[in-house]
Design an enzyme around this catalytic site. Structure first.
Site, short mmCIF file in Angstrom:
data_model
loop_
_atom_site.label_atom_id
_atom_site.label_comp_id
_atom_site.label_asym_id
_atom_site.label_seq_id
_atom_site.Cartn_x
_atom_site.Cartn_y
_atom_site.Cartn_z
N GLY A 95 -51.74 11.48 92.33
CA GLY A 95 -52.87 12.40 92.29
C GLY A 95 -54.15 11.73 92.78
NE ARG A 123 -51.09 15.55 88.49
CZ ARG A 123 -51.50 14.28 88.40
NH1 ARG A 123 -50.84 13.32 89.02
NH2 ARG A 123 -52.57 14.00 87.70
CB SER A 166 -61.34 14.86 86.91
OG SER A 166 -60.64 14.26 87.98
CG ASP A 316 -54.38 7.40 82.50
OD1 ASP A 316 -54.09 8.60 82.63
OD2 ASP A 316 -55.02 6.77 83.35
NE ARG A 347 -48.43 11.42 81.73
CZ ARG A 347 -49.19 10.63 82.48
NH1 ARG A 347 -50.47 10.45 82.18
NH2 ARG A 347 -48.69 10.01 83.52
NE ARG A 389 -50.69 6.44 82.95
CZ ARG A 389 -50.98 5.25 83.46
NH1 ARG A 389 -50.51 4.15 82.92
NH2 ARG A 389 -51.73 5.14 84.55
C1 S3P Z 1 -57.62 8.22 87.46
C2 S3P Z 1 -58.24 9.18 86.73
C3 S3P Z 1 -57.55 9.94 85.67
C4 S3P Z 1 -56.29 9.23 85.21
C5 S3P Z 1 -55.44 8.76 86.36
C6 S3P Z 1 -56.23 7.80 87.24
C7 S3P Z 1 -58.41 7.53 88.51
O1 S3P Z 1 -57.19 11.21 86.19
O2 S3P Z 1 -55.54 10.06 84.37
O3 S3P Z 1 -54.29 8.09 85.87
O4 S3P Z 1 -57.99 6.46 88.99
O5 S3P Z 1 -59.48 8.04 88.85
P1 S3P Z 1 -58.23 12.44 86.24
O6 S3P Z 1 -59.29 12.11 87.21
O7 S3P Z 1 -57.41 13.61 86.69
O8 S3P Z 1 -58.74 12.58 84.83
#
Ligand code: S3P
Length: 430
Positions: A95, A123, A166, A316, A347, A389
Site C-alpha cells: 500500500g 484496499r 494516514s 501496525d 485484521r 503481521r
Molecule cells: C505506513 C503507514 C501506515 C502503516 C503502514 C505503513 C507508512 O498506513 O499501517 O504499515 O509507511 O506510511 P496508513 O498510512 O494507511 O495508516
C-alpha cells in the site's frame, strides 16, 4: 506457493537481536533516492518484499538500483524527471508503494498504470484520489481500487485536511507538493509517522511543520544521501511482546528506530508492567536510534486500553498486542481502530477468528476487540489470510499455547520481515 510453519511452545525468550531496516523509512529513502539528483547509498535497507516493490517500480521509471557485496543498496536517481514506464508498475502487496508513488507521478509527464496483488487491489485508494484530483491531477481508479491510472499533468498547490489519519496519504500529497508551484499543506486529525518529512529534509528539501500540519513549497530538487536505515520497531514488536510474556526473559534489540511517532509500543509495554531501558540514543538523519532492553514483570502483564490517538499510532502493532491479550492478567481492549479492517487483510476479523481457533474468548467490534486476560490457549491451525503481521502475531501467541500451532501462509512474513522465523528460533528457548 504458500507455505505452512509449525510453531512449538517456548519456555523463555532470551538473547540479543538486530532488526532489518525499517520498512517505512526504506520505502521513503528508496523512492526519494530514486527521484533525487545523484547516487544514494543505503545500509541496512529493508529486506522485505514490499520495499523491493518500491525499488522495482522506481527502476521501471528510470532509476538504477544495485546491491553491493556488503549488502548496501545503491540508487542512482532520475534527477526529478521519471522515464515513461512501458508496462504497468507492479506494487505487489505494498500500500505504501502504490499510495506514495501516485503522488510522485501525478505531476510527471506520461501515462502510468499501477497494479497490485489481490490484497492490494481490494484496499481503498479514494483517499489518495480525492486530494490529488483537488490538485488538478488526472487519476482514475477501478471501483475505488487499483488498477489505477495517472495521466501526468501540472498540478496546483492545496491546503488539505485528511479525513483519515494516514501517513501514506500525507506522504502522497507531499510528494506531489514537492513538484508543484506554491505551498502545499496537509493537516491531519492525529499526527501520523513523520518519516517523509524527515526524509525529505535529509534529501535537502525544506519542509515546515506545526503540531497538526506539514507544508512544502514546490518545486524543489532532492539530492542524494548516504544513510543507515534504523532497525524496524514494528518488526521488533513481535519479539518485544514475546519477551514481555516470560518472567525471567531478557531481550536486547540494538540499533532500533525509536522515532517518537513510532515508539508508542514501548509506552504500552511499560504500562503493562514490562521493564524497558533505552541505551545509546543517537540521531541519524533526524531519526532517533537506540538499543532497547526488555524484561518481563514477575507477576505477569497487567491490562491495556488502546483507543483514540493511541490506536492510530499503534496501528501496525495492534495485531500482536491483541494476540498476547489472553496471557495478560486483565486483558487488552482496542477501540477506534477501524483502519485495521482495510489493511493487508481485515485484521480485526482475522485476529478474532484465530484467537477463537486457539480456544480464547474474544469480542469483536466494528472498530476493535476485547480480549480478556487470564486465558489458556491451545495450539490450532491459523488462517493468516496471506497477511504478514497476522503470521507473526500468531507465531508469538503460539509460543505460550499448549501444543503445536500450524501457521498457514507463513511465507507472507517475508513481505516485511524474511528473517522472522530464524530470529525467533534464535531467541526462543524450548
Ligand atoms: C505506513 C503507514 C501506515 C502503516 C503502514 C505503513 C507508512 O498506513 O499501517 O504499515 O509507511 O506510511 P496508513 O498510512 O494507511 O495508516
Amino acid at each position: 506457493m504458500p507455505t505452512e510453519r509449525i510453531i512449538r511452545p517456548a519456555k523463555n525468550i532470551y538473547g540479543s537481536l538486530r532488526m532489518p531496516g525499517d520498512k517505512s523509512i526504506s520505502h521513503r529513502y528508496g523512492m526519494l533516492g530514486a527521484f533525487a539528483e545523484g547516487t544514494s547509498l543505503f545500509a541496512n535497507f529493508s529486506t522485505g518484499a514490499d520495499c523491493a516493490s518500491t525499488l522495482s517500480c522506481m527502476e521501471a521509471l528510470g532509476a538504477k538500483v544495485s546491491k553491493r557485496d556488503n549488502g548496501e543498496v545503491e540508487v542512482k536517481g532520475v534527477g526529478g524527471r521519471v522515464k515513461p514506464a512501458n508496462k504497468p508498475l507492479d506494487c505487489g502487496n505494498s500500500g505504501s508503494t502504490m499510495r506514495m508513488i501516485s503522488g510522485l507521478l501525478a505531476p510527471q509527464q506520461g501515462r502510468f498504470t499501477l497494479v497490485g496483488d489481490e490484497s492490494l487491489s481490494r484496499r481503498p485508494m479514494e483517499r489518495i484520489r480525492k486530494p490529488l484530483v483537488a490538485m488538478g491531477a488526472r487519476l482514475t481508479l477501478t471501483d475505488g481500487h487499483a488498477p489505477l491510472t495517472i495521466e501526468g499533468c501540472e498540478l496546483r498547490a492545496i491546503d488539505y485536511t485528511t479525513p483519515v489519519s494516514s501517513a501514506q496519504v500525507k506522504s502522497c500529497i507531499m510528494l506531489a507538493g514537492l513538484q508543484t508551484v506554491g505551498l502545499t499543506t496537509v493537516r491531519e486529525p492525529v499526527r501520523t509517522r513523520d518519516h517523509s518529512e524527515l526524509a525529505m529534509r535529509a534529501f535537502g528539501a525544506s519542509v515546515e511543520r506545526t503540531l497538526g500540519s506539514v507544508s512544502i513549497r514546490g518545486p524543489q530538487q532532492l539530492h542524494a544521501i548516504k544513510a543507515i536505515v534504523p532497525g524496524d520497531i514494528s518488526s521488533a514488536a513481535f519479539f518485544l511482546c514475546a519477551a514481555a510474556l516470560y518472567p525471567g526473559s531478557s531481550l536486547v534489540v540494538g540499533e532500533l528506530g525509536l522515532n517518537p511517532t513510532r515508539a508508542t509500543l514501548l509506552d504500552v509495554l511499560t504500562s503493562l508492567g514490562a521493564r524497558i531501558s533505552v541505551l545509546n540514543l543517537e540521531e541519524k538523519h533526524a531519526e532517533l536510534v537506540g538499543t532497547v532492553q526488555i524484561t518481563a514483570p514477575a507477576k505477569g502483564l497487567g491490562t491495556a486500553e488502546i483507543s483514540g490517538k493511541l490506536a492510530s499510532q499503534l496501528i501496525d502493532e495492534l495485531p500482536v498486542l491483541a494476540a498476547i491479550g489472553p496471557f495478560t492478567r486483565s486483558g487488552i481492549r482496542i477501540r477506534d481502530a477501524k483502519e485495521l479492517r482495510v489493511k493487508e487483510s481485515d485484521r480485526i476479523a482475522l485476529v478474532a477468528k484465530n484467537l477463537r481457533a486457539m480456544g480464547a474468548e474474544v469480542t469483536e467490534f466494528e472498530d476493535g476487540l476485547d480480549v480478556p486476560g487470564g486465558q489458556k490457549l491451545h495450539g490450532a491451525t491459523i488462517d493468516s489470510g496471506g497477511d504478514h503481521r497476522i503470521v507473526m502475531a500468531f507465531s508469538i501467541a503460539a509460543l505460550r499455547a499448549g501444543g503445536e500451532t500450524l501457521i498457514q501462509g507463513a511465507d507472507s512474513a517475508a513481505i516485511s520481515f524474511p528473517e522472522f522465523f530464524s530470529l525467533l528460533d534464535l531467541v526462543a528457548e524450548r
